[in-house]
Design a protein around this motif. Sequence first.
Motif, PDB file in Angstrom:
ATOM      1  N   SER A 215     -62.253  43.471 -18.678  1.00 14.50           N
ATOM      2  CA  SER A 215     -61.352  44.178 -19.674  1.00 14.50           C
ATOM      3  C   SER A 215     -60.943  45.665 -19.146  1.00 14.50           C
ATOM      4  CB  SER A 215     -62.361  44.414 -20.934  1.00 14.50           C
ATOM      5  OG  SER A 215     -63.460  45.265 -20.474  1.00 14.50           O
ATOM      6  N   ALA A 216     -61.567  46.201 -18.238  1.00 11.81           N
ATOM      7  CA  ALA A 216     -60.930  47.354 -17.987  1.00 11.81           C
ATOM      8  C   ALA A 216     -59.733  47.326 -16.986  1.00 11.81           C
ATOM      9  CB  ALA A 216     -62.180  47.936 -17.067  1.00 11.81           C
ATOM     10  N   ALA A 217     -60.080  46.179 -16.110  1.00 13.51           N
ATOM     11  CA  ALA A 217     -58.698  45.922 -15.240  1.00 13.51           C
ATOM     12  C   ALA A 217     -57.421  45.355 -16.109  1.00 13.51           C
ATOM     13  CB  ALA A 217     -58.893  44.636 -14.286  1.00 13.51           C
ATOM     14  N   ASN A 218     -57.777  44.644 -17.234  1.00 14.22           N
ATOM     15  CA  ASN A 218     -56.844  44.223 -18.091  1.00 14.22           C
ATOM     16  C   ASN A 218     -56.068  45.331 -18.684  1.00 14.22           C
ATOM     17  OD1 ASN A 218     -55.420  41.669 -19.418  1.00 14.22           O
ATOM     18  ND2 ASN A 218     -56.424  42.694 -21.092  1.00 14.22           N
ATOM     19  N   ALA A 219     -56.856  46.367 -19.287  1.00 13.62           N
ATOM     20  CA  ALA A 219     -56.255  47.526 -20.075  1.00 13.62           C
ATOM     21  C   ALA A 219     -55.372  48.309 -19.042  1.00 13.62           C
ATOM     22  CB  ALA A 219     -57.524  48.456 -20.510  1.00 13.62           C
ATOM     23  N   SER A 220     -56.007  48.555 -17.779  1.00 15.89           N
ATOM     24  CA  SER A 220     -55.115  49.306 -16.939  1.00 15.89           C
ATOM     25  C   SER A 220     -53.794  48.465 -16.648  1.00 15.89           C
ATOM     26  CB  SER A 220     -55.650  49.376 -15.510  1.00 15.89           C
ATOM     27  OG  SER A 220     -56.989  50.262 -15.557  1.00 15.89           O
ATOM     28  N   LEU A 221     -53.820  47.247 -16.391  1.00 18.93           N
ATOM     29  CA  LEU A 221     -52.790  46.266 -16.293  1.00 18.93           C
ATOM     30  C   LEU A 221     -51.652  46.542 -17.511  1.00 18.93           C
ATOM     31  CD1 LEU A 221     -54.318  43.518 -14.325  1.00 18.93           C
ATOM     32  CD2 LEU A 221     -52.845  45.323 -13.370  1.00 18.93           C
ATOM     33  N   ARG A 222     -52.311  46.426 -18.631  1.00 18.30           N
ATOM     34  CA  ARG A 222     -51.601  46.417 -19.703  1.00 18.30           C
ATOM     35  C   ARG A 222     -50.778  47.855 -20.012  1.00 18.30           C
ATOM     36  NH1 ARG A 222     -55.265  46.213 -23.450  1.00 18.30           N
ATOM     37  NH2 ARG A 222     -55.024  43.737 -23.861  1.00 18.30           N
ATOM     38  N   ALA A 223     -51.609  48.942 -19.381  1.00 24.72           N
ATOM     39  CA  ALA A 223     -50.843  50.078 -19.548  1.00 24.72           C
ATOM     40  C   ALA A 223     -49.546  50.200 -18.812  1.00 24.72           C
ATOM     41  CB  ALA A 223     -51.919  51.443 -19.185  1.00 24.72           C
ATOM     42  N   VAL A 224     -49.744  49.830 -17.618  1.00 21.16           N
ATOM     43  CA  VAL A 224     -48.444  49.522 -16.523  1.00 21.16           C
ATOM     44  C   VAL A 224     -47.533  48.922 -17.145  1.00 21.16           C
ATOM     45  CG1 VAL A 224     -47.902  48.823 -14.224  1.00 21.16           C
ATOM     46  CG2 VAL A 224     -50.014  49.893 -14.529  1.00 21.16           C
ATOM     47  N   MET A 225     -47.901  47.676 -17.679  1.00 16.50           N
ATOM     48  CA  MET A 225     -46.718  47.005 -18.660  1.00 16.50           C
ATOM     49  C   MET A 225     -46.093  47.500 -19.431  1.00 16.50           C
ATOM     50  SD  MET A 225     -46.240  44.246 -16.449  1.00 16.50           S
ATOM     51  CE  MET A 225     -45.281  43.413 -17.480  1.00 16.50           C
TER      52      MET A 225
END
Length: 251
Positions: A215-225
């Motif tokens: 979930s943490a990695a997914n949230a970070s990647l979502r922010a970049v996108m």
Amino acid sequence: MAKAGGGFHETFFSELATREAGNFWFEARNAIVARTLKRFFPQFRSFLEIGCGTGFVLSGIARAFPDVRLVGTEIFTAGLAFAAARVPSASFAQMDARRLPYAAEFDVVGAFDVIEHIDEDVEVLANLKHAVKPGGGVIVTVPQHKWLWSELDKHSFHFRRYEMRELHEKIEGAGLDIVYSTSFVSLLLPLMFLSRRRNSASQQFDAGRELRIGSAANASLRAVMGLESLILATGLTLPAGGSRLVVARRP
């Protein structure tokens, strides 16, 4: 969507259906598709998606455009079961993209990460043009850059990754006029490259690994996108990225 007899594992639909919602990449692609429809085809009333899989893209379109007639086709019935449950307002049919029966029927036709699974991609692009009304639109997304080819492409049953020039030539060769083209998944391109190299070198390759992220990695990647989405919303185009979006019109 895939070539009959190969090109996709039908058993993968179950995992895909449970992991698309909330995943940074699938959510970002849905946002890009919805924004593209609003920008280039604000008055469209009918939409066909070929290779609709589990219906995740159509579900996003249904939320953004609740009054539009939606039709999804998929060669695998396993995918259609999930799609029909996910988007009850849409109509669905089992169909081979190389043999579409539609003639000038839809305002917009879409194929999202589909044609790379089909050997006869030029034939499919011609069918997309045939299915859309004169003046209507075709939206295509594909995996980009041959130098990103990896074990994941093999396990995903891709025939190819595209370069911009190749894709443009095939779309124009099908009789469509390109009105917009951009890369996306651009800010994450270095990370994507490193991930592909690392996974390809692994002794035990796991094709579903990219869907099962924390979930943490997914949230970070979502922010970049999300940042990339803001860039694209200005109308700018990005020269390089893991994927490419092309918008075209039938003359």
